[in-house]
Scaffold this active site. Structure first.
Site, mmCIF file in Angstrom:
data_model
loop_
_atom_site.group_PDB
_atom_site.id
_atom_site.type_symbol
_atom_site.label_atom_id
_atom_site.label_comp_id
_atom_site.label_asym_id
_atom_site.label_seq_id
_atom_site.Cartn_x
_atom_site.Cartn_y
_atom_site.Cartn_z
ATOM 1 N N CYS A 53 0.873 -1.229 -0.144
ATOM 2 C CA CYS A 53 0.011 0.169 0.171
ATOM 3 C C CYS A 53 0.871 1.097 0.157
ATOM 4 O O CYS A 53 1.899 1.169 0.648
ATOM 5 C CB CYS A 53 -0.849 0.179 1.375
ATOM 6 S SG CYS A 53 -2.239 -0.844 1.077
ATOM 7 N N GLN A 54 0.369 2.228 -0.669
ATOM 8 C CA GLN A 54 1.350 3.959 -1.024
ATOM 9 C C GLN A 54 1.088 4.664 0.708
ATOM 10 O O GLN A 54 1.618 4.676 1.099
ATOM 11 C CB GLN A 54 0.571 4.462 -1.491
ATOM 12 C CG GLN A 54 0.940 5.390 -1.999
ATOM 13 C CD GLN A 54 0.654 6.786 -2.521
ATOM 14 O OE1 GLN A 54 -0.208 6.053 -3.602
ATOM 15 N NE2 GLN A 54 0.649 7.970 -3.869
#
Length: 160
Positions: free
Chosen positions: A69-70
């Site tokens: 996930c960013q």
């Protein structure tokens, strides 16, 4: 490594999640169809995310972190009643909290088998998330789904 928790705290959190997300995934899909543009839809997702209870800081540890996930995302799956599971998650990004809310509406209160049998990609298509999320957000969303399914699969393995 334990992804699951037990005790009365689980039931209290589960009730809080059910109470704060006062909608269904079907209603979210309908609302998305009514909203005109993606700016309004993203604002709606952010509002859904704001309804989530914050994850306890003791649960925001590496063991529960979702990689891929960013944003920073922490996710736990806890046993509920009647062999169902409740997902508890949080993020440091508002839009990701909204995506977490969608995941909770899809998966919370299901058995491990139901979680594994649920096709969340179909829901994401209905919402248009497959086309309107940035590639990094889309990858993060799939990482969260993969984590949920992996934890559900692990629970079946542990029960065998």
């Amino acid at each position: 490594m334990s992804w699951f928790g037990a005790g009365s705290r689980t039931n209290i959190i589960s009730i809080e999640v059910a109470f704060t997300l006062d909608t269904t995934i079907e209603e979210v899909i309908e609302n998305f169809e009514l909203l005109g543009d993606w700016e309004e839809r993203f604002a709606y997702l952010i509002e859904l995310g704001k309804k989530l209870p914050a994850l306890d800081s003791t649960d925001m540890i590496e063991e529960y972190r979702v990689h891929g996930c960013q944003a920073s995302v922490w996710l736990r799956i806890l046993p509920g009643i009647n062999d169902t599971y409740e997902i508890h998650a949080d993020s440091d990004a508002f839009i990701v909290k909204g995506l977490i809310a969608v995941l909770l509406l899809i998966y919370n209160g299901k058995t491990a088998k139901q979680i594994l049998d649920t096709n969340s990609s179909k829901v994401f298509e209905q919402l248009g998330l497959d086309k309107h999320l940035s590639p990094t957000r889309r990858n993060g969303l799939h990482s969260m789904v993969n984590r949920v399914k992996s934890l559900a699969s692990d629970s079946i393995t542990q029960a065998s």
